[in-house]
Design an enzyme around this catalytic site. Sequence first.
Site, PDB file in Angstrom:
ATOM      1  N   GLU A  59       0.783  -1.228   0.000  1.00  0.00           N
ATOM      2  CA  GLU A  59       0.000   0.000   0.000  1.00  0.00           C
ATOM      3  C   GLU A  59       0.817   1.281   0.000  1.00  0.00           C
ATOM      4  O   GLU A  59       0.365   2.303  -0.519  1.00  0.00           O
ATOM      5  CB  GLU A  59      -0.932  -0.001   1.235  1.00  0.00           C
ATOM      6  CG  GLU A  59      -1.984  -1.090   1.222  1.00  0.00           C
ATOM      7  CD  GLU A  59      -2.962  -0.928   0.067  1.00  0.00           C
ATOM      8  OE1 GLU A  59      -3.502   0.184  -0.085  1.00  0.00           O
ATOM      9  OE2 GLU A  59      -3.148  -1.886  -0.686  1.00  0.00           O
ATOM     10  N   SER A 104     -47.171 -21.055 -11.222  1.00  0.00           N
ATOM     11  CA  SER A 104     -48.317 -20.427 -11.879  1.00  0.00           C
ATOM     12  C   SER A 104     -48.421 -18.928 -11.651  1.00  0.00           C
ATOM     13  O   SER A 104     -49.286 -18.275 -12.242  1.00  0.00           O
ATOM     14  CB  SER A 104     -49.616 -21.101 -11.426  1.00  0.00           C
ATOM     15  OG  SER A 104     -49.706 -22.380 -11.996  1.00  0.00           O
TER      16      SER A 104
END
Length: 894
Positions: free
Chosen positions: A122, A401
């Site tokens: 970093e 359905s």
Amino acid sequence: MVEYNSRMERRKAMQQQKNKNAQHGQKQSNPTKKNRKKTFKRVALICLLLFLFFILASMITVFAIIKNAPSLDPKMLKDPISSQIIDKNGKMATNVFNGNNRTYSDIDKIPKNVQNAFISTEDARFYQHFGIDPYRIGGAVVAQFKKGFGSEGASTITQQVVRNSFLTQKKQMTRKIQEAYLAIKLEQKYTKKQILEMYLNKIYLGAGATYGVSNASKLYFGKNIQDVTLPQAAMLAAMTRNPGYYDPLRQPEHAKQRRDLVLDLMVQHHAISKEEAEKAKKVSIKEMTKGHTKVKQNKTKYSAYVDYLYKELVEDKKVISANDFYNGGLKIYTSLDPAIQSRVEEVLDNENNFPGVKHNFQAGISIVDTKTGSIQAIGGARNYVKGNFNYATSASNNIGSTAKPIIDYGPAIEYMNWATNHTVDDTAAEAHYSGGQSFGNWNGTFEGPMTMRRALARSRNVPAVQTLKILKDQVGDAKIKQFTKKLGIPLDTIYETYGIGAFGASPLQLAGAYATFGNNGKYNQPYAAIKIEYPDGQIQDLDHVQHVAMHDYTAYMITDMLKDVVTSGTGTAANLPGVPLAAKTGTQNVPKEIVDKYNLSSYEQRNGAISSWFVGYTTKYTASIWTGYGHSNDKNAGHVLMGAEQHYNQYIFKYIMSGFMQGSQDFKRPNSVIDIGNGELAVRGTQAEVRKETKEDKDKIVDSPTGLNAQYNAASKVVSIQWNYDNDATFIVTQDGGPSTSTSNKQVTVQNVTPGQTYTFTVTAKTKDGTSKPASVSIKIPQDATTNPNENQNNQDNNGNTNSNNNGNNGNNGNNQNNNNNNNNNENTGNNSKNNQNSNNNSNENTNNTNDSNTSANNDKPTSGNEDANQTQNQNDKKKEPNKQEKVQKDNNQ
């Protein structure tokens, strides 16, 4: 003045003058050149003034930005700043991060390998810069030109501490200026060692809300941070770029590539030797994480809703980062209704509401505002805790359905202007796909020609597929896909099996789609977040997709037909008296692979369901509910829904929504819809289809008795048979195919029955219009008087309507529910649910298709979503599996 006699003389004189000037070193005057010099000086002066003004304005702006920068609060440097969730009433509902499972480690207890891994990855010049690194800034600027914008960052570890403590992850100049200023101040106030300690305890390392290397070490490796190895240290540093993508437990391949890169960086910056790096690279991710543990997540307030917010903001819309969401100090304004959300969690977490189910019985619930699409509540699962699988947003289950209004009848009205009494055929001739595979209805019977309204209310499969075939032929797949996509359900292909729901969608997607029918055809993409307020006071308003999805006549006519579902169709258990409610039920049948995997019986395959759905809506709210069994390898786990389990979603709907849907206005009929008589509707300006019935037709569609129920009274030793019928009729009652009894009453009693014997009673209605189909019920007489006098096998009649006694109980449940809502919503609904269990086999929907229905028209899509009630079992079924049938009855009455 000298005068020249000719042009030649004039030229000669001018040349002589030039020669004289040249001899004396004089230059000829050029007015144009002088003007250019003056213009250049003016422009240069203006540019200089503008530059100075820009510098001055920039300095003023920078000073103003710095002046508004937050102070370096020591407490905020150490602890995460949780974002807040604000409900629809403007009140704080909950914090995103509650600080659980958080350990703060002193820098001296964090191994050097861990420190060096993060510094090498970093901020390699961490110990040389003063908070910001001019060298890295310069390198980042060059990289922007060579590799593109954002290709390389310049943030130091100090800047990241400042950002994670006081600012947000938004990439804007204001934040960058404040970040640089505060980083310099932080370096002046704290030592490098202290800053690194803050960073290593605050860095976000994935898994929902894992902050700091100590917590990450326990989660991913199952050990204290002091004991991590070199490859594990590199793995922790590897996750900072993208914790989800480089998660070693979920993304081992990505994690290994990134870990090995960190090891190379450690070598490059002289933190370790090349030999050490190569040795570390040989350690597999599996070996490295073999001791990982699941960090226990405490149940936090509204966890399912908060988890969905994360999905919406971080994953779907990408408006903030994960670290911002958990640790950014944001105020996230939402549409959360705390009353509805609390009720959802209360109902789902009360085990008395689900008697007889296995431990892995699950449910997912999404409730939205019908008019706006704003999400009022999310029920992710039973006993949901942070990070659980969210069934409310999962699209892994076929919708059965509930697909019929979306892909069949909605497009039929939209594109072909069908009236609600349009004739569709429920015949054996239509019960096959174009590829030749056959399928059927829930009970293996066919009712002949019927209206679209009746087919939808009774959820007949054959008319639905027939409708989709006609649409594909006359309208085309592109139009059908356009219709479903506008409802938030995009489909790549339209298979004929999709007509009965052989495709997946989430409860949240279905809630958005059905709310469109209730909102005059206007679709709103369901959304939870309204706006975000950042710590510096900035406001970010959020939008959602909204558009007209269909004509208002389509929306209203579908809604009008779906009202019949709860009054006389497959959803009567969820009916709310006095509330204009439209709804649809759905089930997914049991595919062969599930039968084989769990060694299910033929009875379970015929009568069971993998998923059960209920979607109900009023003009106020739309609620979509899925129920089923979650994946489990436990031998005591459940796998298919049997009997009354298939209707628990209707009870859930009633328990939750009965109080909140009261006072809903009825759906307003638009001017584009006309009444064509007998309650049927048509699109204005079209040729309305009026069904002209012959005597033979009436014989086919005359209503059968419903709610057929047989009970044995042990004291009097008689069987009482009762049923419902709306009109005057003569009823023919037959026992086991023997002599018939004629009566105008709706009940008969039978004496002299034999203990241990099973009897089947058949009732047929005769009216002036014709004769109904027979409805049957079977009952087994107990061996002795000590047997439960109410024990029976109340099978569903052939119409698929719920038992009338069950309806009565459901009505009582609704009344009890409403009353108890006024008493802080504290009630025990277990007894109400148990009262309904005597109708264990009186299911409104099931999946009893023919075996061929498990194949698709294209041989690569399973048929699913078959809606029905439990089929009356014939004598052969009872002889084969009487014990199994009795066990289902017993389980559902516990």
